[in-house]
Scaffold this active site. Structure first.
Site, mmCIF file in Angstrom:
data_model
loop_
_atom_site.group_PDB
_atom_site.id
_atom_site.type_symbol
_atom_site.label_atom_id
_atom_site.label_comp_id
_atom_site.label_asym_id
_atom_site.label_seq_id
_atom_site.Cartn_x
_atom_site.Cartn_y
_atom_site.Cartn_z
ATOM 1 N N LYS A 1 0.855 -0.934 -0.566
ATOM 2 C CA LYS A 1 0.074 -0.240 0.058
ATOM 3 C C LYS A 1 0.453 1.321 0.109
ATOM 4 O O LYS A 1 1.890 1.326 1.033
ATOM 5 C CB LYS A 1 -0.478 0.162 1.670
ATOM 6 C CG LYS A 1 -1.685 0.946 1.673
ATOM 7 C CD LYS A 1 -3.090 1.027 0.482
ATOM 8 C CE LYS A 1 -4.163 1.896 0.295
ATOM 9 N NZ LYS A 1 -3.390 3.116 -1.050
ATOM 10 N N GLN B 1 7.571 3.298 4.090
ATOM 11 C CA GLN B 1 5.463 3.548 4.195
ATOM 12 C C GLN B 1 5.337 1.862 4.752
ATOM 13 O O GLN B 1 4.347 2.033 5.205
ATOM 14 C CB GLN B 1 5.526 2.970 2.342
ATOM 15 C CG GLN B 1 3.778 3.095 2.685
ATOM 16 C CD GLN B 1 3.717 4.981 1.941
ATOM 17 O OE1 GLN B 1 3.814 5.620 1.792
ATOM 18 N NE2 GLN B 1 1.875 5.290 2.775
ATOM 19 N N LYS C 1 5.290 1.762 -3.300
ATOM 20 C CA LYS C 1 4.930 2.930 -3.480
ATOM 21 C C LYS C 1 4.775 3.091 -5.514
ATOM 22 O O LYS C 1 6.517 1.913 -5.421
ATOM 23 C CB LYS C 1 6.391 4.351 -3.140
ATOM 24 C CG LYS C 1 5.640 5.108 -3.269
ATOM 25 C CD LYS C 1 5.130 5.954 -2.140
ATOM 26 C CE LYS C 1 4.640 7.636 -2.309
ATOM 27 N NZ LYS C 1 3.869 8.031 -0.860
ATOM 28 N N GLY D 1 -2.923 8.341 -4.314
ATOM 29 C CA GLY D 1 -2.221 9.647 -4.199
ATOM 30 C C GLY D 1 -0.975 9.865 -4.006
ATOM 31 O O GLY D 1 -0.773 9.374 -3.241
ATOM 32 N N ASP D 2 -0.351 10.981 -4.262
ATOM 33 C CA ASP D 2 0.820 11.343 -3.558
ATOM 34 C C ASP D 2 1.010 12.525 -4.412
ATOM 35 O O ASP D 2 0.343 13.174 -5.074
ATOM 36 C CB ASP D 2 2.233 10.192 -3.451
ATOM 37 C CG ASP D 2 3.301 11.183 -2.315
ATOM 38 O OD1 ASP D 2 3.268 10.827 -1.753
ATOM 39 O OD2 ASP D 2 4.112 11.763 -3.602
ATOM 40 N N ASN E 1 -1.870 18.766 -1.457
ATOM 41 C CA ASN E 1 -3.498 18.499 -0.740
ATOM 42 C C ASN E 1 -2.860 18.389 0.504
ATOM 43 O O ASN E 1 -4.198 18.686 1.670
ATOM 44 C CB ASN E 1 -3.642 16.800 -1.210
ATOM 45 C CG ASN E 1 -4.466 16.172 -0.063
ATOM 46 O OD1 ASN E 1 -4.261 15.786 0.288
ATOM 47 N ND2 ASN E 1 -5.729 16.076 -0.669
ATOM 48 N N SER F 1 -6.681 5.576 3.970
ATOM 49 C CA SER F 1 -6.794 5.077 2.527
ATOM 50 C C SER F 1 -7.214 3.136 2.769
ATOM 51 O O SER F 1 -8.195 2.849 2.041
ATOM 52 C CB SER F 1 -5.585 4.847 1.885
ATOM 53 O OG SER F 1 -5.395 5.663 0.933
HETATM 54 P P1 NDP Z 1 0.454 17.754 -3.792
HETATM 55 O O1 NDP Z 1 0.927 17.752 -5.082
HETATM 56 O O2 NDP Z 1 -0.963 17.981 -3.644
HETATM 57 O O3 NDP Z 1 1.665 19.482 -3.441
HETATM 58 C C1 NDP Z 1 2.794 19.480 -3.149
HETATM 59 C C2 NDP Z 1 3.397 20.607 -3.218
HETATM 60 O O4 NDP Z 1 4.691 20.766 -2.144
HETATM 61 C C3 NDP Z 1 3.086 21.552 -4.090
HETATM 62 O O5 NDP Z 1 2.533 22.836 -2.901
HETATM 63 C C4 NDP Z 1 4.425 21.999 -4.925
HETATM 64 O O6 NDP Z 1 4.249 22.854 -5.295
HETATM 65 C C5 NDP Z 1 4.922 21.331 -3.453
HETATM 66 N N1 NDP Z 1 6.238 20.454 -3.834
HETATM 67 C C6 NDP Z 1 6.244 19.282 -4.620
HETATM 68 N N2 NDP Z 1 7.378 19.106 -5.155
HETATM 69 C C7 NDP Z 1 8.780 20.251 -4.588
HETATM 70 C C8 NDP Z 1 9.846 20.859 -4.981
HETATM 71 N N3 NDP Z 1 10.893 19.792 -5.443
HETATM 72 N N4 NDP Z 1 10.309 21.797 -4.475
HETATM 73 C C9 NDP Z 1 9.202 22.460 -3.285
HETATM 74 N N5 NDP Z 1 8.185 22.358 -3.411
HETATM 75 C C10 NDP Z 1 7.693 21.007 -3.828
HETATM 76 O O7 NDP Z 1 1.950 16.739 -3.136
HETATM 77 P P2 NDP Z 1 0.732 16.194 -1.796
HETATM 78 O O8 NDP Z 1 0.239 17.264 -0.416
HETATM 79 O O9 NDP Z 1 -0.453 14.868 -1.433
HETATM 80 O O10 NDP Z 1 1.962 15.581 -0.780
HETATM 81 C C11 NDP Z 1 2.755 16.753 -0.141
HETATM 82 C C12 NDP Z 1 3.667 15.744 0.594
HETATM 83 O O11 NDP Z 1 3.173 15.261 1.768
HETATM 84 C C13 NDP Z 1 4.978 14.655 0.026
HETATM 85 O O12 NDP Z 1 5.865 14.640 0.575
HETATM 86 C C14 NDP Z 1 4.107 13.614 0.168
HETATM 87 O O13 NDP Z 1 5.100 12.395 -0.125
HETATM 88 C C15 NDP Z 1 3.264 13.371 1.706
HETATM 89 N N6 NDP Z 1 2.392 12.621 1.854
HETATM 90 C C16 NDP Z 1 1.327 12.788 1.191
HETATM 91 C C17 NDP Z 1 0.204 12.229 1.013
HETATM 92 C C18 NDP Z 1 -1.039 12.100 0.261
HETATM 93 O O14 NDP Z 1 -2.317 11.595 1.501
HETATM 94 N N7 NDP Z 1 -1.015 13.796 -0.345
HETATM 95 C C19 NDP Z 1 0.535 10.842 2.308
HETATM 96 C C20 NDP Z 1 1.297 11.368 3.496
HETATM 97 C C21 NDP Z 1 1.971 12.305 3.357
HETATM 98 P P3 NDP Z 1 3.741 23.093 -6.753
HETATM 99 O O15 NDP Z 1 2.185 23.513 -6.358
HETATM 100 O O16 NDP Z 1 4.438 24.047 -7.834
HETATM 101 O O17 NDP Z 1 3.444 22.078 -7.517
HETATM 102 O O1 2IT Z 2 3.064 9.096 1.968
HETATM 103 C C1 2IT Z 2 1.871 8.509 1.817
HETATM 104 O O2 2IT Z 2 0.990 7.767 2.724
HETATM 105 C C2 2IT Z 2 0.372 8.578 0.462
HETATM 106 N N1 2IT Z 2 1.244 9.093 -0.280
HETATM 107 C C3 2IT Z 2 -0.668 7.913 1.157
HETATM 108 C C4 2IT Z 2 -0.689 5.954 -0.020
HETATM 109 C C5 2IT Z 2 -1.781 5.809 0.639
HETATM 110 O O3 2IT Z 2 -1.754 5.040 0.458
HETATM 111 O O4 2IT Z 2 -2.712 6.766 0.925
#
Ligand code: NDP
Ligand code: 2IT
Length: 444
Positions: free
Chosen positions: A90, A111, A126, A165-166, A240, A376
């Site tokens: 997952k 993860q 992943k 998603g990620d 997100n 999830s």
């Molecule tokens: P999104 O794509 O929704 O948002 C990512 C944000 O971070 C955007 O604002 C983006 O900017 C910025 N960003 C991404 N890459 C870079 C970079 N290289 N340098 C600077 N800014 C950057 O992703 P999420 O919010 O889903 O994910 C954010 C973090 O949280 C990640 O590390 C992800 O692995 C982690 N995560 C996500 C989960 C989820 O359920 N979605 C769960 C657990 C962890 P821009 O708008 O310019 O693209």
């Molecule tokens: O980093 C993370 O935990 C995620 N992007 C969510 C993974 C998931 O299966 O919901």
């Protein structure tokens, strides 16, 4: 040489071109030293550390698709199935030009422990691609997602491996991928999470990572005699995780004064306007300059810089290695008390150590952002029983999971004489369950 050092050497040698993976393994194995020392003979004989640092399997594949000009584009797709000792693989799918095998392996490795901490039956995996969704039309996104899933569908399934998603992968991308999986396999099953609500998605999954981060942060504050009320919070990212972390922090009475994206950052003295941020990022998919243009209290700055703003709590929610040693020094100098990671590995190892040594309560992403994957897993449960739970029911379960995670990591740190070291506590608590399952299942 100790068993931990032996395996660290081996991992560095075998994965020399994967710095993020080496960073993630180094952090985990270093903090597992007391557990490993207490069981050294058993773990070594069973090659537990060698096995847990080597993925079960990893797929790399070509993703050809046609852009709006009729030109064929080729990206590289990945899925790393790391460890399924406690449940089906997952983990999310990252779509970002920086994606490579080492980044997917670091995320898949983390993860394993995060998923174990949720207390739910999910293993670690992943995937993703170096595809850049920025500036692409909906048709181009669909073309990419369909091609990506055409190959990925061979390796996943509701009881095998369940992506989500990620970065760069949200509801739109999951929808296109789900449609293609269904078309190829002819089965309607919970093979992906983060689905739309009309076709098997769970209420509260969109909010879950950010909300969960705040539920854990609130519990941590409470256990230190503090509350979220009136606190100044600095958030990085504008995706997100950042958006829903900001929303929940504000509901708890805190003031969030920053957000950032890959080109710049916002300081908003009145507190971030979440509705406006959602409009700019989720609807228009635009730059933060548009936020500043619509909001007189907001200043826009190019580049990076949120960690220089004075705060009580810092929540990195963008990407890996975005909070560096100088940022940690600035946060401490400004009196920041608490750092909880919404992103995966946003804080470098030296910055983490500096924060911990200076009395900052620091909770790493494996514990602090586990609310997303936990929800999830709740989506998987709903799909299995073919029912949908109310927002309140899912949210209540999420709160309970995050509060329990905080206490489990706190207890694990105390058991090994490292009170307050939540990084070690999370790695130990996550590891214990997985290692027990691995030992019970024999050599595999
Ligand atoms: P999104 O794509 O929704 O948002 C990512 C944000 O971070 C955007 O604002 C983006 O900017 C910025 N960003 C991404 N890459 C870079 C970079 N290289 N340098 C600077 N800014 C950057 O992703 P999420 O919010 O889903 O994910 C954010 C973090 O949280 C990640 O590390 C992800 O692995 C982690 N995560 C996500 C989960 C989820 O359920 N979605 C769960 C657990 C962890 P821009 O708008 O310019 O693209
Ligand atoms: O980093 C993370 O935990 C995620 N992007 C969510 C993974 C998931 O299966 O919901």
């Amino acid at each position: 040489m100790s068993y931990v050092d032996e395996v660290l050497e081996l991992v560095k040698k075998k994965n020399a071109s994967e710095p993020e993976f080496i960073q993630a393994v180094t952090e985990v194995l270093n903090s597992l030293r007391p557990v490993v020392e207490a069981n050294e003979e058993l773990y070594k004989k069973n090659a537990i550390l060698e096995r847990i640092t080597e993925p079960d399997r990893q797929f790399m594949f070509r993703v050809p698709w046609v852009d709006d000009k009729g030109q064929v584009q080729v990206n590289r797709g990945f899925r790393v199935q790391f460890n399924n000792a406690i449940g089906p693989y997952k983990g999310g799918l990252r779509l970002h030009p920086s994606v490579n095998l080492g980044i997917i392996k670091f995320l898949g490795f983390e993860q394993i422990f995060k998923n174990s901490l949720t207390s739910l039956p999910i293993g670690g995996g992943k995937g993703g691609s170096d595809f850049d969704p920025k500036g692409k039309s909906d048709r181009e996104i669909m073309a990419f997602c369909q091609s990506f899933m055409t190959e990925l569908s061979k390796y996943i399934g509701a009881d095998v491996d369940v992506p989500a998603g990620d970065i760069g992968t949200g509801a739109r991308e999951i929808g296109f991928m789900f449609g293609q999986y269904k078309r190829i396999k002819g089965t309607f099953e919970g093979v992906l999470t983060g689905k739309g609500l009309t076709y098997g998605g769970s209420l509260a999954r969109t909010e879950a990572t950010g909300y969960g981060l705040l539920y854990l942060t609130q519990e941590l504050m409470k256990c230190h005699g503090e509350s979220m009320e009136g606190k100044t919070v600095v958030v990085s990212g504008a995706g997100n995780v950042a958006i829903y972390a900001t929303q929940k922090a504000q509901q708890m009475g805190a003031k969030v004064v920053t957000c950032s994206d890959s080109t710049g950052w916002i300081y908003d003295s009145e507190g971030i306007d979440v509705a406006l941020l959602k409009e700019v990022k989720e609807v228009k998919r635009a730059r933060l300059t548009e936020y500043a243009a619509a909001r007189p209290s907001a200043e826009y700055h190019e580049g990076r810089g949120v960690w220089q703003i004075k705060c009580d709590i810092a929540l990195p929610c963008a990407t890996q290695n975005e909070l560096l040693i100088d940022d940690a020094k600035q946060l401490v100098a400004n009196g920041c008390k608490c750092v909880c990671e919404g992103a995966n590995m946003p804080t470098t190892i030296d910055a983490t150590e500096y924060l911990q040594q200076n009395g900052v309560w620091f909770v790493g992403g494996k514990a602090a952002n586990a609310g997303g994957v936990a929800t999830s897993a709740l989506e998987m449960s709903q799909n299995s029983e073919r029912l949908s739970w109310s927002f309140e029911e899912v949210d209540a379960k999420l709160q309970n999971i995050m509060v329990n995670i905080y206490h489990n990591i706190d207890d694990a740190a105390k058991r090994y004489g490292m009170e307050g070291n939540y990084v070690a506590g999370a790695n130990i608590a996550g590891f214990e369950k997985v290692v027990n399952a691995m030992l019970a299942q024999g050599v595999c």
